[in-house]
Motif scaffolding. Structure first.
Motif, PDB file in Angstrom:
ATOM      1  N   LEU A 281     -78.361 -12.943 -19.079  1.00  0.00           N
ATOM      2  CA  LEU A 281     -77.067 -13.517 -19.456  1.00  0.00           C
ATOM      3  C   LEU A 281     -77.154 -15.035 -19.546  1.00  0.00           C
ATOM      4  CD1 LEU A 281     -74.483 -11.385 -17.413  1.00  0.00           C
ATOM      5  CD2 LEU A 281     -75.126 -11.182 -19.814  1.00  0.00           C
ATOM      6  N   ALA A 282     -77.930 -15.631 -18.647  1.00  0.00           N
ATOM      7  CA  ALA A 282     -78.098 -17.082 -18.706  1.00  0.00           C
ATOM      8  C   ALA A 282     -78.910 -17.500 -19.928  1.00  0.00           C
ATOM      9  CB  ALA A 282     -78.772 -17.569 -17.427  1.00  0.00           C
ATOM     10  N   LEU A 283     -79.892 -16.650 -20.318  1.00  0.00           N
ATOM     11  CA  LEU A 283     -80.777 -17.004 -21.428  1.00  0.00           C
ATOM     12  C   LEU A 283     -80.103 -16.809 -22.778  1.00  0.00           C
ATOM     13  CD1 LEU A 283     -83.618 -17.822 -22.404  1.00  0.00           C
ATOM     14  CD2 LEU A 283     -84.260 -15.411 -22.278  1.00  0.00           C
ATOM     15  N   TYR A 284     -79.300 -15.727 -22.915  1.00  0.00           N
ATOM     16  CA  TYR A 284     -78.741 -15.387 -24.220  1.00  0.00           C
ATOM     17  C   TYR A 284     -77.226 -15.566 -24.305  1.00  0.00           C
ATOM     18  CZ  TYR A 284     -83.274 -13.131 -24.824  1.00  0.00           C
ATOM     19  OH  TYR A 284     -84.621 -12.881 -24.909  1.00  0.00           O
ATOM     20  N   GLY A 285     -76.618 -16.080 -23.253  1.00  0.00           N
ATOM     21  CA  GLY A 285     -75.167 -16.234 -23.266  1.00  0.00           C
ATOM     22  C   GLY A 285     -74.663 -17.131 -24.379  1.00  0.00           C
ATOM     23  N   HIS A 286     -75.497 -18.076 -24.813  1.00  0.00           N
ATOM     24  CA  HIS A 286     -75.070 -18.998 -25.882  1.00  0.00           C
ATOM     25  C   HIS A 286     -74.914 -18.296 -27.226  1.00  0.00           C
ATOM     26  CE1 HIS A 286     -79.369 -18.685 -26.592  1.00  0.00           C
ATOM     27  NE2 HIS A 286     -79.176 -19.210 -27.803  1.00  0.00           N
ATOM     28  N   LEU A 287     -75.431 -17.039 -27.353  1.00  0.00           N
ATOM     29  CA  LEU A 287     -75.335 -16.320 -28.629  1.00  0.00           C
ATOM     30  C   LEU A 287     -73.975 -15.663 -28.836  1.00  0.00           C
ATOM     31  CD1 LEU A 287     -78.840 -14.555 -28.666  1.00  0.00           C
ATOM     32  CD2 LEU A 287     -78.160 -16.649 -29.840  1.00  0.00           C
ATOM     33  N   ARG A 288     -73.067 -15.798 -27.868  1.00  0.00           N
ATOM     34  CA  ARG A 288     -71.734 -15.219 -28.037  1.00  0.00           C
ATOM     35  C   ARG A 288     -71.044 -15.808 -29.260  1.00  0.00           C
ATOM     36  NH1 ARG A 288     -68.884 -15.998 -22.299  1.00  0.00           N
ATOM     37  NH2 ARG A 288     -70.077 -17.944 -22.429  1.00  0.00           N
ATOM     38  N   ARG A 289     -70.387 -14.955 -30.022  1.00  0.00           N
ATOM     39  CA  ARG A 289     -69.676 -15.418 -31.210  1.00  0.00           C
ATOM     40  C   ARG A 289     -68.383 -16.140 -30.852  1.00  0.00           C
ATOM     41  NH1 ARG A 289     -70.101 -11.113 -36.173  1.00  0.00           N
ATOM     42  NH2 ARG A 289     -72.377 -11.036 -36.278  1.00  0.00           N
ATOM     43  N   SER A 290     -67.901 -15.881 -29.634  1.00  0.00           N
ATOM     44  CA  SER A 290     -66.662 -16.523 -29.198  1.00  0.00           C
ATOM     45  C   SER A 290     -66.723 -16.703 -27.695  1.00  0.00           C
ATOM     46  CB  SER A 290     -65.451 -15.660 -29.591  1.00  0.00           C
ATOM     47  OG  SER A 290     -64.282 -16.150 -28.992  1.00  0.00           O
ATOM     48  N   ASP A 291     -66.163 -17.827 -27.226  1.00  0.00           N
ATOM     49  CA  ASP A 291     -66.146 -18.080 -25.785  1.00  0.00           C
ATOM     50  C   ASP A 291     -65.238 -17.112 -25.043  1.00  0.00           C
ATOM     51  OD1 ASP A 291     -67.891 -20.164 -26.126  1.00  0.00           O
ATOM     52  OD2 ASP A 291     -66.324 -21.704 -26.274  1.00  0.00           O
ATOM     53  N   SER A 292     -64.386 -16.394 -25.808  1.00  0.00           N
ATOM     54  CA  SER A 292     -63.472 -15.440 -25.165  1.00  0.00           C
ATOM     55  C   SER A 292     -64.157 -14.133 -24.798  1.00  0.00           C
ATOM     56  CB  SER A 292     -62.279 -15.157 -26.082  1.00  0.00           C
ATOM     57  OG  SER A 292     -62.732 -14.532 -27.288  1.00  0.00           O
ATOM     58  N   ILE A 293     -65.370 -13.910 -25.280  1.00  0.00           N
ATOM     59  CA  ILE A 293     -66.097 -12.669 -24.958  1.00  0.00           C
ATOM     60  C   ILE A 293     -66.570 -12.742 -23.509  1.00  0.00           C
ATOM     61  CG2 ILE A 293     -68.090 -11.239 -25.518  1.00  0.00           C
ATOM     62  CD1 ILE A 293     -67.927 -12.284 -28.369  1.00  0.00           C
ATOM     63  N   GLU A 294     -66.209 -11.739 -22.711  1.00  0.00           N
ATOM     64  CA  GLU A 294     -66.600 -11.697 -21.303  1.00  0.00           C
ATOM     65  C   GLU A 294     -67.969 -11.045 -21.150  1.00  0.00           C
ATOM     66  OE1 GLU A 294     -63.300 -10.870 -18.326  1.00  0.00           O
ATOM     67  OE2 GLU A 294     -62.559  -9.841 -20.134  1.00  0.00           O
TER      68      GLU A 294
END
Length: 396
Positions: A281-294
């Motif tokens: 999650l720390a490595l790939y968390g930046h790939l979220r399309r939106s900051d609202s995705i939990e």
């Protein structure tokens, strides 16, 4: 529902036993019918020969009647006045059993020659007397057929059973006994050839994986070393440097996963899936399309899986990247169970992406192959109304 199966031996014994019983029944029926028919033919020939003599009356038991009115009542009931010449069998009940020959008379009337065979009819009595002998013979024949069926079934079934044992036992030597059966030998040769082709393909694939991974490791090590040096004095373009660092890290995981396909799995290696999930999650968390995705991890405690941590990062990291790529809103949940790692998302759903945008790259294929290599099970299910649920499970 799976159909019930039976062994080759059981099928052969059953088939041969039923065949023998059917053959004996047919032979017994034919023998009985033949006995009665032979008896009737003999009596008809006797009475016909007596009727055709120039001067009948020589054969005892044959009585001549001139005209239909001269017949006894018990014969009159069964022979009509205008019966054509020939031989007839008449059962007169309590009066006995007769064979009657009808011949034309000189005055246009009929002559009747009645042969009383009541005391001579012995087929039924003989069959009754010999019933025990016939039954004993039939049982002996069935026993012989059962022994023969057992021998044949054993000769054919044993080589097949050895082939099944060979196919189920890993590393077992191939069987050589074919039972002297041509088809079994052909099947055994085909299995040998298939096994040799599979082993050759596996070895070629392992060799390619080893060579490709080692060739990738050298430039990858150089890139990782350069990143580490740059981290001591971060460049002005921090965003570009961060992308480079992440790309090098992902390439390292991919190379590690490919290299593991060329190795034999070691059952003593285990990893903490809770820790691996946090790292991913720390490595790939930046790939979220939106900051609202939990991004959520659900676990009742530590879960240690029979898998090297590097392989777990490759498998679960690729699945997490796919979930991030296809989830526009909602949440992505990683659930840890005692014998499973589960990822659920609220994205477009597996198999529901727009045409041309459903590419999973080498990631999903690599996850499937690594799962098979380490004896894990990968299942993907579409959730309703949208989303995907991926489960990686192993035997505890």
């Amino acid at each position: 529902m799976r159909a019930r199966t039976r062994s080759v031996r059981a099928m052969l014994r059953r088939a041969m036993g039923l065949s023998a019983a059917f053959a004996l029944m047919m032979m017994g029926g034919f023998f009985t019918l033949f006995s009665y028919d032979l008896e009737d033919v003999i009596f008809s020939r006797i009475v016909a020969a007596e009727a055709d003599r120039p001067e009948p009356g020589h054969f005892p038991g044959v009585t001549r009647y001139d005209g239909h009115s001269a017949l006894p009542p018990w014969l009159t009931e069964h022979l009509r006045p205008g019966a054509p010449p020939g031989e007839y069998e008449v059962s007169a009940g309590s009066h006995g059993h007769f064979h009657v020959a009808v011949r034309p008379g000189a005055d246009g009337d009929r002559r009747y020659f009645a042969f009383d065979v009541t005391r001579l009819t012995s087929t039924t009595d003989n069959l009754k007397r010999t019933a025990g002998l016939l039954l004993t013979s039939a049982l002996l024949a069935l026993l012989a057929a059962a022994l023969l069926a057992r021998l044949v079934a054993r000769r054919l079934g044993r080589p097949l059973e050895r082939m099944v044992e060979w196919s189920q036992a890993e590393g077992a030597p191939p069987p050589e006994d074919d039972g002297g059966v041509t088809e079994v030998r052909a099947l055994l040769d085909a299995l040998h050839a298939r096994d040799a082709r599979i082993q050759e393909q596996l070895e070629r694939e392992r060799r390619f994986n080893r060579d490709a991974s080692h060739e990738l490791r050298t430039p990858l090590a150089v890139a990782q070393g350069a990143v580490e040096i740059l981290e001591l004095a971060p460049p002005q373009d921090a965003e570009t440097f961060d992308r480079l660092r992440r790309a090098v890290s992902q390439m390292g995981l991919l190379t590690e996963g490919i290299l593991w396909l060329a190795r034999e799995p070691r059952s003593e290696e285990r990893c903490d899936l809770h820790r691996v999930s946090r790292e991913l999650l720390a490595l790939y968390g930046h790939l979220r399309r939106s900051d609202s995705i939990e991004l959520i991890i659900e676990s009742a405690g530590e879960v240690h899986a029979p898998l090297p941590a590097s392989v777990a990062r490759v498998m679960m990291g690729n699945l997490l990247k796919n979930a991030l790529a296809y989830t526009d809103a909602g949440r992505i949940v990683i659930t840890l169970e005692p014998s499973a790692w589960i990822l659920s998302d609220t994205g477009v759903g597996f198999g529901r992406a727009e045409p041309g945008s459903e590419s999973h790259g080498i990631g999903l294929s690599l996850v499937e192959r690594l799962a098979r290599h380490f004896g894990w099970v990968l299942t993907l299910d579409a959730s309703e109304p949208r989303g995907t649920r991926v489960r990686l499970s192993w035997r505890v």
